[in-house]
Design an enzyme around this catalytic site. Sequence first.
Site, PDB file in Angstrom:
ATOM      1  N   CYS A 250       0.815  -1.242   0.080  1.00  5.57           N
ATOM      2  CA  CYS A 250       0.082  -0.052  -0.066  1.00  5.57           C
ATOM      3  C   CYS A 250       0.747   1.376   0.124  1.00  5.57           C
ATOM      4  O   CYS A 250       1.462   1.494   1.048  1.00  5.57           O
ATOM      5  CB  CYS A 250      -0.782   0.167   1.199  1.00  5.57           C
TER       6      CYS A 250
ATOM      7  N   CYS B  31      -0.435   3.984   2.342  1.00  4.45           N
ATOM      8  CA  CYS B  31      -0.221   3.912   3.737  1.00  4.45           C
ATOM      9  C   CYS B  31       1.226   4.112   4.122  1.00  4.45           C
ATOM     10  O   CYS B  31       1.575   4.615   4.982  1.00  4.45           O
ATOM     11  CB  CYS B  31      -0.706   2.301   4.096  1.00  4.45           C
ATOM     12  N   ASP B  32       1.966   3.726   3.090  1.00  2.00           N
ATOM     13  CA  ASP B  32       3.527   3.519   3.587  1.00  2.00           C
ATOM     14  C   ASP B  32       4.504   4.600   3.054  1.00  2.00           C
ATOM     15  O   ASP B  32       5.699   4.507   3.374  1.00  2.00           O
ATOM     16  CB  ASP B  32       4.039   2.037   3.588  1.00  2.00           C
TER      17      ASP B  32
END
Length: 310
Positions: free
Chosen positions: A134, A137-138
């Site tokens: 992701c 997200c990261d």
Amino acid sequence: MAEKVIIIGSGPAGLTAAIYTARANLRPLCFTGMLPGGQLMLTTEVENYPGFPHGRMGPELMADFRAQAERFGASMKDTRVNRVDFTRPPFRVWADGEEDPFEAKAVIISTGASSRMLNLPGENELIGRGLSTCATCDGFFFRGKEIAVVGGGDSAMEEATFLTKFASRVTVIHRRDSLRASKILQDRARANPKIAFRWNSIPVAYKQEGGRLKGVRLVDTAAGKESDLALDGLFIAIGHIPNTEIFKGLIDLDENGYIKVVPGTSRTHREGVFACGDCQDHVYRQAVTAAGTGCMAAIDCERWLAAKGE
Ligand code: NAP
């Protein structure tokens, strides 16, 4: 007392089914699953959902879907369904943290799909330690770092382009020498000076140091030669597998695990059980097509219940 309709899953398909069944006065109960809102919760800007000419953030879009369903009387349970029994109505559904099963006269399955993984040794341990599925997200954790994205589809191009906001360089590792991605996303990635391509290459091993990913070993699919690529992060974007494990043996699945529906409908081979969204679609897999099939499932379900005198 049995619910009229239980919906399993809360991506665009499940929440659209919730909006439509709620508006048909069926008071649906929706189990949202492990990732309420589904895959769009892991994306940034959604640019191709009609009605939003300037784009919309995925999580905001899904929050609106949910609010719209709740406005018309849908109930949400933020838990995961772990077992079902579709032998005969009322159908039974067991959920994490709930002792007794829930019962329903009809069920709509909208469990979506999850990221496909490379399945190399050490993979589970490295997730969150340099390995991710992701970018949204990261990505932030890789400011000024060297990273790579595996895959040649729309997701890989979108993630690679997004990650250039943070990384010093993004290498796209693809197993062929041409991309599957749509032209607009390909062109955007190819024009980005921070993106490099490693063609005809497949990761065959993770390299790690102190429990963190430090690179990958690649094999050249044409020449068969192996080489190492030093990296701080690797994002896997090689497609998805349907979340249909709990339905194995209970409803008909195809050889890849996608739920089989009667063509042109949302009906499964099991009367009273309907399916919509990515758990039954390996072709289009768009938020808007998932929402469309969610609407179909709600209408099919409503008509089926009406024919039964509900
Ligand atoms: P995808 O289109 O199935 O592409 C998967 C990519 O990963 C392919 O390039 C494939 O290679 C590669 N791959 C698969 N298994 C692999 C393995 N074991 N090792 C190495 N590489 C592997 O998946 P996706 O990119 O996630 O897209 C899924 C759907 O969502 C598509 O319909 C796409 O159009 C849609 N989508 C749309 C947008 C958008 O419109 N903005 C954004 C994201 C996704 P091959 O090419 O050799 O098969």
